[in-house]
Scaffold this motif. Structure first.
Motif: not given
Length: 224
Positions: A9-35
């Protein structure tokens, strides 16, 4: 069995915040490629090279020691021994990331690092071309988007909370420019994969976005 969730998705859509929460909810690893792209942009900027000077950027790649580590399930991006997570979210570095990410050699430089992380873990990875290029075989593909105005409001607030006071109008201009650059670039344009589910969160808060994304993910993983 490891599985892959691609979040584009585009910049500022909230991907990082969402991905962190999903990773926590599902117990999986979050990888931020944008970083990762932002870190390359930071290095190039520190060296006094414009991010659109392709040959000069490419010449710097062998010098860049970039690595990812996880502490308490959270990704930290290192440039050499320096944790640069707090330095790569400014508008200047955002634009630099957009420019360097359009250079094929930069994408190739980071590709193996990104794919290797998914060989050892179930991951949710966010970026611009995860579902189209990095993980075309992802179990779940979500394209998270929102209007430029909604994204600019969120980014302005985020920067303010970090003590960076940037006018809303400037942030909006940067987002519109970056959207155009990312969408129209020849290499890995920022577009939804044909089999991705588009999730527009212009009118959703984080909790609503998380709930919608989890519904999509659980449905797709169950089908798989």
């Amino acid at each position: 069995m490891f599985y892959k969730i691609a979040l584009d998705g585009p910049s500022g859509a909230g991907k990082s915040s969402l991905a962190k929460r999903i990773a926590k909810e599902l117990g999986i690893v979050y990888v931020d490629t944008g970083a990762m792209y932002r870190t390359v942009g930071l290095y190039v900027t520190r060296k006094g090279v414009r991010p659109d000077e392709e040959e000069k950027v490419i010449s710097l790649l062998p010098e860049i020691s970039l690595s990812v580590c996880f502490r308490d399930g959270e990704q930290h991006i290192l440039l050499g021994d320096e944790d640069v997570g707090g330095l790569i979210r400014t508008p200047e570095i955002s634009m630099a990331a957009s420019r360097v990410s359009a250079i094929p050699a930069v994408r190739a430089f980071l590709l193996d690092t990104q794919r290797d992380l998914a060989k050892k873990n179930s991951v949710i990875m966010d970026g611009r071309d995860i579902g189209t290029v990095i993980f075309p075989d992802a179990n779940v593909k979500i394209f998270l988007t929102a209007s430029p105005e909604a994204r600019a409001r969120r980014r302005t607030l985020e920067l303010s909370e970090k003590g960076i006071n940037t006018p809303y109008e400037e942030v909006l201009r940067d987002i519109i420019t970056r959207d155009k650059n990312d969408r129209e670039r020849e290499i890995a344009p920022a577009i939804a994969a044909p089999d991705a589910i588009v999730l527009d969160n212009s009118e959703l808060d984080l909790e609503g976005t998380v709930a919608a994304a989890l519904t999509i993910i659980r449905s797709r993983v169950a089908e798989a």
